[in-house]
Design a protein around this motif. Structure first.
Motif, PDB file in Angstrom:
ATOM      1  N   PHE A  90      84.510  27.667  26.429  1.00 53.01           N
ATOM      2  CA  PHE A  90      83.204  27.129  26.075  1.00 53.01           C
ATOM      3  C   PHE A  90      83.333  25.668  25.632  1.00 53.01           C
ATOM      4  CE2 PHE A  90      79.962  26.186  22.863  1.00 53.01           C
ATOM      5  CZ  PHE A  90      78.813  26.348  23.627  1.00 53.01           C
ATOM      6  N   ASP A  91      84.335  25.367  24.820  1.00 54.93           N
ATOM      7  CA  ASP A  91      84.567  23.995  24.378  1.00 54.93           C
ATOM      8  C   ASP A  91      84.801  23.076  25.583  1.00 54.93           C
ATOM      9  OD1 ASP A  91      84.376  24.927  21.775  1.00 54.93           O
ATOM     10  OD2 ASP A  91      86.542  24.879  21.422  1.00 54.93           O
ATOM     11  N   HIS A  92      85.574  23.552  26.539  1.00 52.25           N
ATOM     12  CA  HIS A  92      85.864  22.763  27.740  1.00 52.25           C
ATOM     13  C   HIS A  92      84.574  22.519  28.529  1.00 52.25           C
ATOM     14  CE1 HIS A  92      88.758  21.074  30.567  1.00 52.25           C
ATOM     15  NE2 HIS A  92      88.032  21.620  31.531  1.00 52.25           N
ATOM     16  N   PHE A  93      83.742  23.534  28.630  1.00 46.04           N
ATOM     17  CA  PHE A  93      82.442  23.411  29.293  1.00 46.04           C
ATOM     18  C   PHE A  93      81.609  22.317  28.608  1.00 46.04           C
ATOM     19  CE2 PHE A  93      77.978  24.841  28.736  1.00 46.04           C
ATOM     20  CZ  PHE A  93      77.503  24.621  30.015  1.00 46.04           C
ATOM     21  N   CYS A  94      81.558  22.346  27.273  1.00 47.25           N
ATOM     22  CA  CYS A  94      80.790  21.339  26.528  1.00 47.25           C
ATOM     23  C   CYS A  94      81.341  19.940  26.775  1.00 47.25           C
ATOM     24  CB  CYS A  94      80.799  21.666  25.041  1.00 47.25           C
ATOM     25  SG  CYS A  94      79.804  23.110  24.622  1.00 47.25           S
ATOM     26  N   ASP A  95      82.658  19.812  26.752  1.00 46.17           N
ATOM     27  CA  ASP A  95      83.278  18.509  27.020  1.00 46.17           C
ATOM     28  C   ASP A  95      82.946  18.031  28.431  1.00 46.17           C
ATOM     29  OD1 ASP A  95      84.412  18.528  24.485  1.00 46.17           O
ATOM     30  OD2 ASP A  95      86.398  19.160  25.192  1.00 46.17           O
ATOM     31  N   ASP A  96      82.959  18.952  29.393  1.00 42.37           N
ATOM     32  CA  ASP A  96      82.646  18.597  30.778  1.00 42.37           C
ATOM     33  C   ASP A  96      81.191  18.147  30.912  1.00 42.37           C
ATOM     34  OD1 ASP A  96      83.255  18.380  33.609  1.00 42.37           O
ATOM     35  OD2 ASP A  96      82.079  20.222  33.882  1.00 42.37           O
ATOM     36  N   MET A  97      80.287  18.853  30.260  1.00 40.57           N
ATOM     37  CA  MET A  97      78.873  18.468  30.318  1.00 40.57           C
ATOM     38  C   MET A  97      78.682  17.085  29.690  1.00 40.57           C
ATOM     39  SD  MET A  97      77.203  20.799  31.938  1.00 40.57           S
ATOM     40  CE  MET A  97      78.665  20.962  32.942  1.00 40.57           C
ATOM     41  N   VAL A 129      73.965   8.245  31.209  1.00 43.85           N
ATOM     42  CA  VAL A 129      73.159   8.552  30.037  1.00 43.85           C
ATOM     43  C   VAL A 129      73.767   7.815  28.845  1.00 43.85           C
ATOM     44  CG1 VAL A 129      72.393  10.401  28.486  1.00 43.85           C
ATOM     45  CG2 VAL A 129      72.482  10.798  30.966  1.00 43.85           C
ATOM     46  N   GLY A 130      72.949   7.132  28.101  1.00 45.37           N
ATOM     47  CA  GLY A 130      73.416   6.324  26.973  1.00 45.37           C
ATOM     48  C   GLY A 130      73.922   7.168  25.820  1.00 45.37           C
ATOM     49  N   ASP A 131      74.761   6.557  25.004  1.00 42.44           N
ATOM     50  CA  ASP A 131      75.374   7.246  23.870  1.00 42.44           C
ATOM     51  C   ASP A 131      74.345   7.877  22.932  1.00 42.44           C
ATOM     52  OD1 ASP A 131      77.916   6.663  24.733  1.00 42.44           O
ATOM     53  OD2 ASP A 131      78.169   4.921  23.421  1.00 42.44           O
ATOM     54  N   LEU A 132      73.223   7.231  22.732  1.00 46.18           N
ATOM     55  CA  LEU A 132      72.215   7.771  21.826  1.00 46.18           C
ATOM     56  C   LEU A 132      71.471   8.964  22.420  1.00 46.18           C
ATOM     57  CD1 LEU A 132      70.759   4.446  20.370  1.00 46.18           C
ATOM     58  CD2 LEU A 132      72.421   6.002  19.321  1.00 46.18           C
ATOM     59  N   ALA A 133      71.404   9.058  23.737  1.00 49.06           N
ATOM     60  CA  ALA A 133      70.682  10.152  24.384  1.00 49.06           C
ATOM     61  C   ALA A 133      71.574  11.375  24.644  1.00 49.06           C
ATOM     62  CB  ALA A 133      70.087   9.673  25.702  1.00 49.06           C
ATOM     63  N   VAL A 134      72.883  11.194  24.646  1.00 46.33           N
ATOM     64  CA  VAL A 134      73.797  12.302  24.952  1.00 46.33           C
ATOM     65  C   VAL A 134      73.604  13.493  24.010  1.00 46.33           C
ATOM     66  CG1 VAL A 134      76.227  13.020  25.042  1.00 46.33           C
ATOM     67  CG2 VAL A 134      75.497  10.935  26.205  1.00 46.33           C
ATOM     68  N   PRO A 135      73.534  13.294  22.690  1.00 43.94           N
ATOM     69  CA  PRO A 135      73.373  14.466  21.812  1.00 43.94           C
ATOM     70  C   PRO A 135      72.108  15.272  22.106  1.00 43.94           C
ATOM     71  CG  PRO A 135      74.062  12.576  20.529  1.00 43.94           C
ATOM     72  CD  PRO A 135      73.747  12.075  21.914  1.00 43.94           C
ATOM     73  N   ARG A 145      70.562  15.524  25.019  1.00 45.35           N
ATOM     74  CA  ARG A 145      70.800  16.232  26.279  1.00 45.35           C
ATOM     75  C   ARG A 145      71.747  17.410  26.059  1.00 45.35           C
ATOM     76  NH1 ARG A 145      70.038  13.297  31.198  1.00 45.35           N
ATOM     77  NH2 ARG A 145      68.109  12.136  30.955  1.00 45.35           N
ATOM     78  N   MET A 146      72.768  17.203  25.233  1.00 40.19           N
ATOM     79  CA  MET A 146      73.709  18.286  24.939  1.00 40.19           C
ATOM     80  C   MET A 146      72.997  19.428  24.218  1.00 40.19           C
ATOM     81  SD  MET A 146      76.631  17.776  26.316  1.00 40.19           S
ATOM     82  CE  MET A 146      77.604  19.019  25.470  1.00 40.19           C
ATOM     83  N   GLN A 147      72.063  19.100  23.362  1.00 43.00           N
ATOM     84  CA  GLN A 147      71.288  20.133  22.684  1.00 43.00           C
ATOM     85  C   GLN A 147      70.487  20.932  23.711  1.00 43.00           C
ATOM     86  OE1 GLN A 147      68.687  18.784  19.560  1.00 43.00           O
ATOM     87  NE2 GLN A 147      67.847  20.821  19.218  1.00 43.00           N
ATOM     88  N   ALA A 148      69.900  20.251  24.680  1.00 40.33           N
ATOM     89  CA  ALA A 148      69.151  20.939  25.730  1.00 40.33           C
ATOM     90  C   ALA A 148      70.077  21.833  26.547  1.00 40.33           C
ATOM     91  CB  ALA A 148      68.454  19.918  26.627  1.00 40.33           C
ATOM     92  N   PHE A 149      71.293  21.349  26.856  1.00 31.39           N
ATOM     93  CA  PHE A 149      72.269  22.187  27.567  1.00 31.39           C
ATOM     94  C   PHE A 149      72.608  23.419  26.745  1.00 31.39           C
ATOM     95  CE2 PHE A 149      74.326  18.422  30.034  1.00 31.39           C
ATOM     96  CZ  PHE A 149      73.362  18.518  31.020  1.00 31.39           C
ATOM     97  N   GLY A 150      72.819  23.209  25.444  1.00 30.89           N
ATOM     98  CA  GLY A 150      73.145  24.326  24.571  1.00 30.89           C
ATOM     99  C   GLY A 150      72.033  25.360  24.533  1.00 30.89           C
ATOM    100  N   GLU A 151      70.797  24.907  24.429  1.00 23.91           N
ATOM    101  CA  GLU A 151      69.662  25.826  24.435  1.00 23.91           C
ATOM    102  C   GLU A 151      69.582  26.594  25.746  1.00 23.91           C
ATOM    103  OE1 GLU A 151      66.330  23.348  23.446  1.00 23.91           O
ATOM    104  OE2 GLU A 151      66.990  23.125  21.359  1.00 23.91           O
ATOM    105  N   ALA A 152      69.804  25.905  26.849  1.00 27.68           N
ATOM    106  CA  ALA A 152      69.809  26.573  28.153  1.00 27.68           C
ATOM    107  C   ALA A 152      70.944  27.593  28.227  1.00 27.68           C
ATOM    108  CB  ALA A 152      69.936  25.548  29.282  1.00 27.68           C
TER     109      ALA A 152
END
Length: 183
Positions: free
Chosen positions: A77-84, A93-99, A101-108
């Motif tokens: 799972f950690d590797h998946f998150c790092d890959d995303m 995607v800019g540094d400020l927008a990454v978190p 987007r990552m939250q949206a990936f996590g919710e999905a």
């Protein structure tokens, strides 16, 4: 089944090469052209992501069923998150927008995992409906049934494997064939 992953913890047990090999198998299978060409999974960023999540669910579900697989499933799972995260940055995607987007990936991720777990307890048709809703845009129930059969075939095959084979990444996804499915 609960998915209490914490992507801030780093793995202690699984070898990095094993994690990369298993994740590579998941990504390769999710990119198999048959899913897009013959099953009509949308060949889009979202379609590929949803198919990746289905394959992640299958693997993580099996690994989490073994006490020795808990660390590996967390590392995967950690590797998946790092890959995303890496993919977002490569797409510009800019540094400020990454978190965000990552939250949206996590919710999905968590939403799909919960939907597939719940559907699995209700049987084949419920799993097909969850796949139809999450991967096929609410259409193609016959295709969704075939994908549910594919998922069930993988689960049944992996249930027969010993822990060493599973933990070492010495297994494969089942062959996915749509030859007998009505179009």
């Amino acid at each position: 089944m609960l998915w209490p992953f914490n992507h801030l913890k780093k793995p202690r047990i699984a070898a990095r090469g094993t994690i990369e090999a298993i994740y590579g198998m998941i990504v390769t299978q999710a990119r198999e052209p048959l899913f897009y060409r013959d099953f009509g999974v949308p060949d889009t960023v979202n379609g590929r992501f949803d198919l990746l999540l289905l394959h992640m669910w299958l693997v993580l579900r099996r690994l989490k069923s073994m006490e020795a697989g808990l660390g590996l499933s967390q590392a995967l799972f950690d590797h998946f998150c790092d890959d995303m995260d890496d993919n977002l940055r490569e797409m510009g995607v800019g540094d400020l927008a990454v978190p965000k987007r990552m939250q949206a990936f996590g919710e999905a991720f968590y939403g799909r995992m919960a939907a597939y777990d719940l559907a699995l307890t209700a049987g084949h048709e419920a799993l097909a409906q969850a796949i139809r809703r999450n991967i096929l845009g609410g259409e193609k129930i016959e295709t969704a049934r075939q994908l549910a059969t594919y998922a069930e075939t993988a689960m049944a095959a992996w249930a027969r494997l010993d822990e060493a084979t599973l933990l070492g990444g010495s297994w494969k996804f089942p062959v996915c064939d749509r030859a007998d499915t009505p179009q």
